[in-house]
Motif scaffolding. Structure first.
Motif, short mmCIF file in Angstrom:
data_model
loop_
_atom_site.label_atom_id
_atom_site.label_comp_id
_atom_site.label_asym_id
_atom_site.label_seq_id
_atom_site.Cartn_x
_atom_site.Cartn_y
_atom_site.Cartn_z
N GLU A 59 0.85 -1.19 0.00
CA GLU A 59 0.00 0.00 0.00
C GLU A 59 0.88 1.23 0.00
N SER A 60 0.53 2.19 -0.86
CA SER A 60 1.24 3.45 -0.91
C SER A 60 0.23 4.54 -1.25
N GLY A 61 0.05 5.45 -0.31
CA GLY A 61 -0.93 6.50 -0.52
C GLY A 61 -2.31 5.88 -0.64
N GLY A 62 -3.00 6.14 -1.73
CA GLY A 62 -4.33 5.58 -1.93
C GLY A 62 -4.34 4.39 -2.88
N THR A 63 -3.16 3.80 -3.15
CA THR A 63 -3.08 2.69 -4.09
C THR A 63 -2.63 1.42 -3.37
N VAL A 64 -3.26 0.30 -3.73
CA VAL A 64 -2.93 -1.00 -3.15
C VAL A 64 -2.64 -1.97 -4.29
N TRP A 65 -1.53 -2.70 -4.17
CA TRP A 65 -1.16 -3.76 -5.11
C TRP A 65 -1.24 -5.08 -4.37
N ALA A 66 -1.89 -6.06 -4.96
CA ALA A 66 -2.01 -7.37 -4.33
C ALA A 66 -1.63 -8.45 -5.35
N ARG A 67 -0.76 -9.38 -4.94
CA ARG A 67 -0.40 -10.52 -5.79
C ARG A 67 -1.03 -11.76 -5.17
N ARG A 68 -1.75 -12.51 -5.99
CA ARG A 68 -2.42 -13.71 -5.51
C ARG A 68 -2.46 -14.75 -6.62
N THR A 69 -2.92 -15.93 -6.30
CA THR A 69 -3.10 -16.99 -7.28
C THR A 69 -4.59 -17.26 -7.41
N ALA A 70 -5.07 -17.29 -8.64
CA ALA A 70 -6.48 -17.59 -8.90
C ALA A 70 -6.57 -18.97 -9.54
N THR A 71 -7.60 -19.71 -9.18
CA THR A 71 -7.83 -21.03 -9.77
C THR A 71 -9.25 -21.10 -10.30
N GLY A 72 -9.48 -21.97 -11.24
CA GLY A 72 -10.81 -22.14 -11.80
C GLY A 72 -10.80 -23.26 -12.82
N PHE B 101 -7.90 4.03 -4.26
CA PHE B 101 -8.99 4.45 -3.37
C PHE B 101 -8.94 5.96 -3.16
N GLU B 102 -10.12 6.56 -3.09
CA GLU B 102 -10.27 7.97 -2.72
C GLU B 102 -11.38 8.07 -1.70
N ASN B 103 -11.12 8.75 -0.60
CA ASN B 103 -12.09 8.91 0.47
C ASN B 103 -12.67 7.57 0.94
N GLY B 104 -11.81 6.54 0.99
CA GLY B 104 -12.23 5.24 1.47
C GLY B 104 -13.02 4.40 0.49
N LYS B 105 -13.16 4.88 -0.75
CA LYS B 105 -13.93 4.15 -1.75
C LYS B 105 -13.03 3.75 -2.92
N LEU B 106 -13.28 2.57 -3.47
CA LEU B 106 -12.57 2.09 -4.64
C LEU B 106 -13.00 2.91 -5.85
N VAL B 107 -12.04 3.57 -6.51
CA VAL B 107 -12.35 4.40 -7.67
C VAL B 107 -11.72 3.88 -8.95
N GLU B 108 -10.76 2.96 -8.82
CA GLU B 108 -10.12 2.42 -10.01
C GLU B 108 -9.59 1.03 -9.71
N HIS B 109 -9.83 0.09 -10.61
CA HIS B 109 -9.34 -1.29 -10.44
C HIS B 109 -8.89 -1.82 -11.77
#
Length: 62
Positions: A22-35, A54-62
């Motif tokens: 996490e840096s400022g309002g941006t979060v990077w997550a690495r994970r493994t997805a299966t399906g 995130f801005e003001n606690g809300k997700l604004v870009e993904h």
């Protein structure tokens, strides 16, 4: 916040987050997805990087 990153609603499953930065309002997550591959029916597994802003606690870009 991590719950929303790791939850999938389309029949695919996300394993626990391997790395989370996490840096400022941006979060990077690495994970493994299966399906399951739609056409072949074979199991699939892939590394996924989610970048969320995130801005003001809300997700604004993904």
């Amino acid at each position: 916040m991590v719950e929303s990153i790791t939850s999938e609603g389309d029949g695919h499953e996300a394993e626990p987050v391997h790395d989370l930065v996490e840096s400022g309002g941006t979060v990077w997550a690495r994970r493994t997805a299966t399906g399951t591959h739609t056409r072949s029916g074979k199991p699939i597994r892939m590394t996924v990087i989610d970048i969320c802003r995130f801005e003001n606690g809300k997700l604004v870009e993904h």
